[in-house]
Write a protein that holds these residues in place. Structure first.
Motif, PDB file in Angstrom:
ATOM      1  N   GLY A 100      33.614  42.575  39.659  1.00 39.29           N
ATOM      2  CA  GLY A 100      34.969  42.043  39.532  1.00 39.29           C
ATOM      3  C   GLY A 100      35.979  42.970  40.173  1.00 39.29           C
ATOM      4  O   GLY A 100      35.876  44.196  40.059  1.00 39.29           O
ATOM      5  N   TYR A 108      43.685  33.782  41.265  1.00 39.49           N
ATOM      6  CA  TYR A 108      43.282  32.396  40.998  1.00 39.49           C
ATOM      7  C   TYR A 108      44.435  31.508  40.508  1.00 39.49           C
ATOM      8  O   TYR A 108      44.508  30.342  40.840  1.00 39.49           O
ATOM      9  N   TYR A 132      49.606  28.697  40.198  1.00 39.99           N
ATOM     10  CA  TYR A 132      50.383  27.486  39.899  1.00 39.99           C
ATOM     11  C   TYR A 132      51.886  27.804  39.862  1.00 39.99           C
ATOM     12  O   TYR A 132      52.282  28.944  39.580  1.00 39.99           O
ATOM     13  N   ASP A 176      53.738  37.637  31.066  1.00 45.90           N
ATOM     14  CA  ASP A 176      54.571  37.400  29.889  1.00 45.90           C
ATOM     15  C   ASP A 176      54.813  38.670  29.073  1.00 45.90           C
ATOM     16  O   ASP A 176      55.258  38.594  27.937  1.00 45.90           O
ATOM     17  N   LEU A 222      27.810  38.711  41.794  1.00 40.29           N
ATOM     18  CA  LEU A 222      26.563  39.243  41.230  1.00 40.29           C
ATOM     19  C   LEU A 222      25.835  38.059  40.595  1.00 40.29           C
ATOM     20  O   LEU A 222      26.400  37.361  39.744  1.00 40.29           O
ATOM     21  N   THR A 255      37.201  46.112  28.400  1.00 44.25           N
ATOM     22  CA  THR A 255      38.053  45.244  27.551  1.00 44.25           C
ATOM     23  C   THR A 255      37.233  44.140  26.880  1.00 44.25           C
ATOM     24  O   THR A 255      37.708  43.026  26.681  1.00 44.25           O
ATOM     25  N   ASN A 264      42.172  48.603  30.480  1.00 50.30           N
ATOM     26  CA  ASN A 264      41.140  48.719  31.515  1.00 50.30           C
ATOM     27  C   ASN A 264      41.027  50.170  31.991  1.00 50.30           C
ATOM     28  O   ASN A 264      39.932  50.687  32.211  1.00 50.30           O
TER      29      ASN A 264
HETATM   30  C1  LIG Z   1      46.819  32.368  33.649  1.00 50.12           C
HETATM   31  C2  LIG Z   1      46.725  33.699  32.971  1.00 50.12           C
HETATM   32  C3  LIG Z   1      47.870  34.388  32.681  1.00 50.12           C
HETATM   33  C4  LIG Z   1      47.795  35.619  32.052  1.00 50.12           C
HETATM   34  N1  LIG Z   1      48.946  36.239  31.772  1.00 50.12           N
HETATM   35  C5  LIG Z   1      48.900  37.417  31.135  1.00 50.12           C
HETATM   36  C6  LIG Z   1      50.089  38.076  30.800  1.00 50.12           C
HETATM   37  O1  LIG Z   1      51.157  37.560  31.064  1.00 50.12           O
HETATM   38  N2  LIG Z   1      50.022  39.260  30.156  1.00 50.12           N
HETATM   39  C7  LIG Z   1      48.826  39.824  29.849  1.00 50.12           C
HETATM   40  O2  LIG Z   1      48.811  40.904  29.278  1.00 50.12           O
HETATM   41  N3  LIG Z   1      47.676  39.215  30.163  1.00 50.12           N
HETATM   42  C8  LIG Z   1      47.690  38.034  30.776  1.00 50.12           C
HETATM   43  N4  LIG Z   1      46.537  37.402  31.068  1.00 50.12           N
HETATM   44  C9  LIG Z   1      45.275  38.025  30.685  1.00 50.12           C
HETATM   45  C10 LIG Z   1      44.594  38.579  31.940  1.00 50.12           C
HETATM   46  O3  LIG Z   1      43.295  38.173  31.819  1.00 50.12           O
HETATM   47  C11 LIG Z   1      44.712  40.077  32.054  1.00 50.12           C
HETATM   48  O4  LIG Z   1      46.011  40.523  31.868  1.00 50.12           O
HETATM   49  C12 LIG Z   1      44.174  40.638  33.367  1.00 50.12           C
HETATM   50  O5  LIG Z   1      44.486  39.895  34.498  1.00 50.12           O
HETATM   51  C13 LIG Z   1      42.699  40.818  33.259  1.00 50.12           C
HETATM   52  O6  LIG Z   1      42.278  41.534  34.380  1.00 50.12           O
HETATM   53  P1  LIG Z   1      40.747  41.841  34.561  1.00 50.12           P
HETATM   54  O7  LIG Z   1      40.591  42.634  35.789  1.00 50.12           O
HETATM   55  O8  LIG Z   1      40.222  42.428  33.300  1.00 50.12           O
HETATM   56  O9  LIG Z   1      40.037  40.416  34.704  1.00 50.12           O
HETATM   57  P2  LIG Z   1      40.273  39.268  35.786  1.00 50.12           P
HETATM   58  O10 LIG Z   1      41.609  39.334  36.379  1.00 50.12           O
HETATM   59  O11 LIG Z   1      39.859  38.004  35.116  1.00 50.12           O
HETATM   60  O12 LIG Z   1      39.236  39.627  36.934  1.00 50.12           O
HETATM   61  C14 LIG Z   1      37.877  39.406  36.793  1.00 50.12           C
HETATM   62  C15 LIG Z   1      37.275  39.304  38.177  1.00 50.12           C
HETATM   63  O13 LIG Z   1      35.852  39.288  38.065  1.00 50.12           O
HETATM   64  C16 LIG Z   1      35.360  38.415  39.053  1.00 50.12           C
HETATM   65  N5  LIG Z   1      34.000  38.003  38.702  1.00 50.12           N
HETATM   66  C17 LIG Z   1      33.614  37.303  37.614  1.00 50.12           C
HETATM   67  N6  LIG Z   1      32.286  37.121  37.645  1.00 50.12           N
HETATM   68  C18 LIG Z   1      31.818  37.714  38.763  1.00 50.12           C
HETATM   69  C19 LIG Z   1      30.530  37.863  39.343  1.00 50.12           C
HETATM   70  N7  LIG Z   1      29.427  37.328  38.793  1.00 50.12           N
HETATM   71  N8  LIG Z   1      30.405  38.544  40.500  1.00 50.12           N
HETATM   72  C20 LIG Z   1      31.507  39.090  41.100  1.00 50.12           C
HETATM   73  N9  LIG Z   1      32.766  38.960  40.590  1.00 50.12           N
HETATM   74  C21 LIG Z   1      32.913  38.295  39.437  1.00 50.12           C
HETATM   75  C22 LIG Z   1      36.350  37.267  39.053  1.00 50.12           C
HETATM   76  O14 LIG Z   1      36.258  36.519  40.234  1.00 50.12           O
HETATM   77  C23 LIG Z   1      37.669  38.015  38.895  1.00 50.12           C
HETATM   78  O15 LIG Z   1      38.228  38.329  40.145  1.00 50.12           O
HETATM   79  C24 LIG Z   1      46.547  36.175  31.698  1.00 50.12           C
HETATM   80  C25 LIG Z   1      45.392  35.465  31.984  1.00 50.12           C
HETATM   81  C26 LIG Z   1      45.477  34.249  32.608  1.00 50.12           C
HETATM   82  C27 LIG Z   1      44.212  33.512  32.903  1.00 50.12           C
END
Ligand SMILES: Cc1cc2nc3c(=O)[nH]c(=O)nc-3n(C[C@H](O)[C@H](O)[C@H](O)COP(=O)(O)OP(=O)(O)OC[C@H]3O[C@@H](n4cnc5c(N)ncnc54)[C@H](O)[C@@H]3O)c2cc1C
Length: 565
Positions: free
Chosen positions: A17, A51, A54, A60, A113, A433, A448
């Motif tokens: 990711g 992703y 929209y 937030d 993966l 996380t 993270n």
């Molecule tokens: C629409 C939306 C709005 C949000 N707004 C907020 C907010 O306002 N405030 C807040 O605190 N949090 C918010 N969140 C929560 C948000 O998930 C986190 O804040 C943050 O973006 C998480 O980051 P991350 O890197 O942990 O995960 P993600 O951003 O989800 O990244 C995970 C990555 O892993 C990749 N991945 C998954 N499976 C595989 C695989 N098998 N092989 C390779 N790559 C893979 C995905 O493609 C993705 O790019 C929001 C979530 C969403 C969905």
């Protein structure tokens, strides 16, 4: 699984990711001198902020807080243009970070993966990517996000629709011309609410199909809070301190316009009203902490919920519509939405609201949506349906331990982890996380970072002390899982219909994240670490030279698929 004969590439750490978590993790491991790479299945970095493009998508929580803290220079040189950054600004920021720290060459895009097999004799995972490439790694770090895999729409007839179907969670990159269109929106969670405020401005007509009304309190977007920015810019360790001292939902009373909150009953009704009105005017996440007991005491919660319902009735001119928009569940037991101007949208002539609990959607037709009460002609259907939370992405990967099990096999009664970071039976497999950590209840940037730092320290400790692998003891994992459950018992949210609640077949419920506050979580984790990783089993390094690729080649090549072999 295809046969792989090519020479596997060796890594110390593979990060899965490249959202904000994976970007930092790969940077951290490289800084530690480890051979590291991040695999990202999308063709761009950014995860959620790649992703979810929209209209109306924005963070937030204050952008001053929703930023990396690891580099004071980075913090000082990047200035957010608004209190709550838009999706596009967040994506620009993440791209800036990737370039500034020269990470692009360490991130493989369009590389999912697909499978991972632990080989105990080598103390390595053998990995296979979607395009059939093979890698081996000593440590596998999942930065796959908790809200990443979209829920599939299960609406009869969707494929028959001749118009356009758009999903908020996979919004197209190309600009969409929605001006003047008849748009139907299904789903009124955070994404649906944000999209409503933007689509109402451009649609010919917007019809919102609502099953559950949610609480949307004002965000009060505007200029960045300069005082808070300076507090962090002067020393980014302040951010880490705020994180480590934070309570439920990653916020506490500190820095609030209201001061440290007391239980609701300690205020007179006039004082209660004044506190709520003040927080309503200031806006933001601290609506969670107007009273110290609003998440655990139903009477206190009622005071807050009733205040918001009164505001909705004041904001929405049509009384019948206002009642349809009034949530009935305890406030804060599902994500508290921050949005400016949401309720006001329903005063517009070009916006209608359909209660699909009274008039259920029967099917999508070729020209619109048929409910029990009528047919809505549409050009565009927007789906804001949420995510397969926590395990959605991990379960799509064939991760297997030496016994052929996958990490979630024993999770039928909810996740079982130690500190949300590891799962018994899966050595050297980490989830950033993850379930059982504060997870989605904390600041996801800082959390993270905190977790990736912990994993890096752990790897250094293992290497310095002749260990080759680490995994939780079952008893310690059981004890932590029980603590996660116990600390959530007081939460009103446990009884709600929330994605953070795991519902067991016997009707009991488990809360998925650690809800006791980051402060108590960090204390427990750091105590274990200080005591030589108490609760974990550390195994001596195998005699294989951990940094040599040659022996792996000898083991792997020769016609056998080494993943799953
Ligand atoms: C629409 C939306 C709005 C949000 N707004 C907020 C907010 O306002 N405030 C807040 O605190 N949090 C918010 N969140 C929560 C948000 O998930 C986190 O804040 C943050 O973006 C998480 O980051 P991350 O890197 O942990 O995960 P993600 O951003 O989800 O990244 C995970 C990555 O892993 C990749 N991945 C998954 N499976 C595989 C695989 N098998 N092989 C390779 N790559 C893979 C995905 O493609 C993705 O790019 C929001 C979530 C969403 C969905």
């Amino acid at each position: 699984m295809p046969k792989i004969n090519n020479r596997p590439e060796f890594f110390d750490v593979v990060v899965v990711g490249a959202g904000l978590g994976g970007i930092y993790a790969v940077h951290k491991f490289l800084q530690e001198g480890l051979k590291a790479v991040a695999l990202e299945k999308a063709d761009q970095i950014g995860g959620v902020w790649n992703y979810n493009r929209y209209p109306g998508a924005r963070v937030d929580v204050d952008s001053t807080d929703y930023s990396y803290s690891f580099s004071p220079e980075l913090y000082r040189e990047w200035r957010w243009s608004e209190r709550y950054a838009t999706q596009s600004e967040l994506l620009r920021y993440l791209n800036h970070v990737v370039d500034r720290f020269d990470l692009r060459r360490h991130i493989r895009l369009s590389t999912p993966l697909a499978a991972a097999q632990w080989h105990p004799e080598e103390q390595r995972y053998h990995l296979e990517t979607g395009d059939g490439a093979s890698l081996t790694t000593r440590f596998l770090v999942m930065a796959t996000g908790n809200l990443s895999a979209p829920r599939d729409p299960a609406i009869p007839g969707l494929a028959d629709f001749k118009g356009q179907v758009l999903r908020t969670s996979r919004w197209p990159r190309e600009p969409q011309d929605l001006a003047g269109k008849r748009i139907g929106l299904i789903g009124t969670g955070s994404s649906g609410v944000q999209a409503t405020t933007a689509l109402a401005q451009v649609a010919g007509h917007l019809t919102v199909f609502q099953r559950t009304p949610h609480y949307a309190v004002p965000a009060r977007n505007g200029p960045v809070d300069e005082e808070r920015y300076q507090f962090y810019a002067s020393d980014t360790n302040n951010m880490r301190e705020v994180f480590k001292n934070s309570k439920l939902f990653g916020v506490d009373g500190s820095g609030s316009a209201l001061g440290t909150p007391q239980p609701a009953a300690s205020y007179s009704p006039e004082e209660q009203e004044a506190r709520l009105a003040r927080q309503w005017d200031v806006g933001g996440q601290r609506f969670h902490v107007v009273f110290a007991d609003q998440t655990s005491n139903k009477e206190a919660n009622d005071v807050v919920a009733e205040f918001v319902r009164r505001r909705i009735r004041r904001l929405v001119k049509d009384p019948e519509r206002a009642e349809m928009l009034c949530p009935r569940y305890p406030i804060g037991t599902r994500r508290l939405i921050q949005a400016d101007g949401y309720y006001e949208c329903f005063n517009r002539d070009n916006v209608s609201l359909v209660d699909i609990t009274r008039s259920p959607i029967e099917r999508v037709t070729d020209t619109g949506i048929q409910t029990a009460d009528g047919h809505y002609e549409l050009d565009v259907i927007v789906l804001a349906l949420g995510f397969k939370a926590f395990t959605g992405e991990i379960n799509q990967i064939a991760i297997r331990n030496a016994d052929g099990k996958s990490p979630t096999d024993d999770w039928s009664r909810g996740p079982r982890t130690l500190f949300g970071l590891m799962t018994a039976g899966f050595p050297n497999f980490f989830t950033l996380t993850g379930a059982g950590s504060p997870s989605v209840l904390a600041n996801l940037f800082t959390e993270n970072e905190y977790h990736a730092d912990w994993v890096a320290d752990c790897i250094n400790y293992l290497d310095a002390n002749g260990y080759g692998s680490i995994e939780p003891e079952v008893a310690a994992q059981d004890a932590w899982t029980d603590r996660v459950a116990a600390v959530a018992q007081r939460l009103l949210r446990l009884q709600g219909n929330d994605y953070m609640v795991h519902r067991n077949e016997d009707g009991t419920r488990n809360f998925i994240p650690w809800s006791g506050g980051v402060d108590t979580y960090a204390e427990a984790l750091e105590k274990s670490t200080a005591n030589g990783y108490e609760g974990f089993t550390l195994n001596p390094a195998a005699s294989l030279d951990a940094h040599s690729n040659e022996k792996i080649v000898a083991l792997s090549v020769g016609g056998a698929s080494h993943v799953g072999s």
